[in-house]
Design an enzyme around this catalytic site. Sequence first.
Site, mmCIF file in Angstrom:
data_model
loop_
_atom_site.group_PDB
_atom_site.id
_atom_site.type_symbol
_atom_site.label_atom_id
_atom_site.label_comp_id
_atom_site.label_asym_id
_atom_site.label_seq_id
_atom_site.Cartn_x
_atom_site.Cartn_y
_atom_site.Cartn_z
ATOM 1 C CE LYS A 74 -11.864 4.292 21.917
ATOM 2 N NZ LYS A 74 -12.833 4.766 20.903
ATOM 3 C CG ASN A 75 -14.456 1.300 19.960
ATOM 4 O OD1 ASN A 75 -14.337 2.423 20.444
ATOM 5 N ND2 ASN A 75 -13.740 0.877 18.933
ATOM 6 N NE ARG A 113 -17.459 8.449 13.199
ATOM 7 C CZ ARG A 113 -18.316 8.778 12.256
ATOM 8 N NH1 ARG A 113 -18.343 9.978 11.789
ATOM 9 N NH2 ARG A 113 -19.171 7.890 11.789
ATOM 10 C CB CYS A 125 -11.661 12.248 13.360
ATOM 11 S SG CYS A 125 -11.718 10.567 12.819
ATOM 12 N NE ARG A 183 -14.439 7.539 12.132
ATOM 13 C CZ ARG A 183 -14.021 7.122 13.318
ATOM 14 N NH1 ARG A 183 -13.103 7.779 13.965
ATOM 15 N NH2 ARG A 183 -14.548 6.045 13.874
ATOM 16 C CG LEU A 190 -24.143 4.152 5.773
ATOM 17 C CD1 LEU A 190 -23.104 3.075 6.015
ATOM 18 C CD2 LEU A 190 -24.987 3.804 4.543
ATOM 19 C CG ASP A 225 -10.066 0.630 15.910
ATOM 20 O OD1 ASP A 225 -9.960 1.476 15.005
ATOM 21 O OD2 ASP A 225 -11.084 0.543 16.639
ATOM 22 N NE ARG A 274 -10.492 9.826 21.323
ATOM 23 C CZ ARG A 274 -10.511 9.233 20.133
ATOM 24 N NH1 ARG A 274 -9.567 9.448 19.276
ATOM 25 N NH2 ARG A 274 -11.495 8.437 19.804
HETATM 26 C C1 UD1 Z 1 -16.218 2.148 15.064
HETATM 27 C C2 UD1 Z 1 -15.168 2.221 16.148
HETATM 28 C C3 UD1 Z 1 -13.805 2.538 15.555
HETATM 29 C C4 UD1 Z 1 -13.473 1.527 14.474
HETATM 30 C C5 UD1 Z 1 -14.587 1.435 13.444
HETATM 31 C C6 UD1 Z 1 -14.379 0.339 12.423
HETATM 32 C C7 UD1 Z 1 -16.477 3.017 18.019
HETATM 33 C C8 UD1 Z 1 -16.756 4.105 18.985
HETATM 34 N N1 UD1 Z 1 -15.549 3.262 17.106
HETATM 35 O O1 UD1 Z 1 -16.274 3.445 14.456
HETATM 36 O O2 UD1 Z 1 -12.833 2.485 16.583
HETATM 37 O O3 UD1 Z 1 -12.279 1.908 13.818
HETATM 38 O O4 UD1 Z 1 -15.840 1.151 14.117
HETATM 39 O O5 UD1 Z 1 -14.218 -0.895 13.031
HETATM 40 O O6 UD1 Z 1 -17.035 1.941 18.105
HETATM 41 N N2 UD1 Z 1 -19.268 5.147 7.064
HETATM 42 C C9 UD1 Z 1 -19.984 5.865 6.140
HETATM 43 N N3 UD1 Z 1 -21.229 6.317 6.494
HETATM 44 C C10 UD1 Z 1 -21.766 6.063 7.719
HETATM 45 C C11 UD1 Z 1 -21.034 5.332 8.655
HETATM 46 C C12 UD1 Z 1 -19.784 4.884 8.306
HETATM 47 O O7 UD1 Z 1 -19.515 6.114 5.024
HETATM 48 O O8 UD1 Z 1 -22.907 6.507 7.966
HETATM 49 C C13 UD1 Z 1 -17.914 4.665 6.718
HETATM 50 C C14 UD1 Z 1 -16.829 5.333 7.588
HETATM 51 O O9 UD1 Z 1 -16.429 6.570 7.043
HETATM 52 C C15 UD1 Z 1 -15.728 4.306 7.541
HETATM 53 C C16 UD1 Z 1 -16.499 2.976 7.506
HETATM 54 O O10 UD1 Z 1 -17.811 3.296 7.056
HETATM 55 O O11 UD1 Z 1 -14.985 4.414 6.358
HETATM 56 C C17 UD1 Z 1 -16.568 2.275 8.856
HETATM 57 O O12 UD1 Z 1 -17.197 3.114 9.788
HETATM 58 P P1 UD1 Z 1 -18.037 2.557 11.021
HETATM 59 O O13 UD1 Z 1 -18.072 1.061 10.971
HETATM 60 O O14 UD1 Z 1 -19.308 3.292 11.081
HETATM 61 O O15 UD1 Z 1 -17.116 2.989 12.217
HETATM 62 P P2 UD1 Z 1 -17.505 3.815 13.510
HETATM 63 O O16 UD1 Z 1 -18.757 3.292 14.097
HETATM 64 O O17 UD1 Z 1 -17.379 5.265 13.225
#
Ligand code: UD1
Length: 422
Positions: A26-27, A98, A122, A127, A131, A310, A402
Amino acid sequence: MSELKNIMRIEGGVPLNGTIKAQGAKNAALPVMAACLLLKGGSLTLDNVPDLYDINTMKELLKSLGVNVKDLGANKVMLDVPENISHEAPESLVRKMRASSLVLGPLLARCGKAVMPLPGGCSIGSRPIDLHLKGLVQMGAKIEIKSGVVYAKADKLRGRRIYLDFPSVGATENLMMAAALAHGETIIENIAREPEIDNLADVLMSMGVPIDLEGTGCVRIKGIDEVHSGSDKVIPDRIEICTYILAAIMTGGQVTINNIIPDHIDAILAKLEEAGAKFKVNKDSIILTPVKRLHAVSFRTMPFPGFPTDAQSPMAAALSIAKGTSLIEENLFQARFLYTQELNKMGANIDIKGDTAIINGVESLHGADVKATDLRAGAALIIAGLAAQGVTQVSDMVHVWRGYEAIDAKLKSLGARVELLD
Ligand code: UD1
């Protein structure tokens, strides 16, 4: 896609037995689908796209922007992109998922502007996408947020060196896609190293983008004027694979899972080995053999190649019946322990202290009516139900759909007694 029924009824205590094939990730599928938006006329053909609720949401989102989505059967999807597309992502779809925010980078790079509602938090925690936005601003975008909607503009993004304050998966993906059509070279440092990033790099390269993924937390992308049609295959879903591995172990079953990439699940296999699990890993499959009971192990969740957040909840389900006390420290999402209250209804003994779950292993779980609080929480409750004595009903299955393709059919093929109820 399986009918989206909301309750799974599980008669526990049956060891799983047989062979299954892992679904596409999925990801990985979500960002590579979003990458089609870079095309100005042309198509992206993707193989091994899983049939999931989140994937349908991404298809709907792409359609709403003007992409022609063609299901070719057998998990193959062709995304046909016309010369002109919309640059405005509809709020109803972005709020649903998201990962919809992954359209921001490619839309901005290709249309010179993008409008996207903020995806919001969520159930596993807040989230933000700060960045993603910071990187785009560094590449020359003008970004305004008005009433929860992002308005981004840039006639032409400029390649440059970007350092990510945290190796965010989504930010790495969004910026890589934006960099594909930027003027000059972009170097992104401290990137996420999840396998899904390599998959996206492969897809972008199939579209003609020169990318050097150095494997050291850094990627170099040479921006080009136009991408061309491309194709690729989505990698296997490492989290789905881990879920079935843990289901097999918890039920004392003998299960083979095909279509795996062992390197992607190293951290989990290392922990399982430490806990006394027995398995044989081949080039692209794993064979689990029964063991009486795991022993407690402790770990913290980390970005790849660390233990994936995850897989935290399914692993906690398995450790809830291990011998001894396990500690799990969650470092990515602050509200990712909600499901432990549900596991406790099934007889588990889990305490939460701040970021840490203290799991006092019990001899066995019993069936109960429980609620999936998020996608992976739902998976954890299902595998707990498979191992429990008696009947478990997992409600709010909408979360599970999902991310798990035909989980009912797959479990049934392994001998599980599960049925879906309205
Ligand atoms: C992706 C995965 C999700 C997985 C996560 C971490 C997808 C669709 N989803 O989510 O299943 O759990 O990676 O492996 O691929 N953060 C910030 N600012 C930002 C971006 C992130 O503070 O701009 C924080 C988030 O709140 C979180 C951490 O960084 O605490 C990790 O987030 P991120 O690696 O971005 O995860 P996702 O891409 O949302």
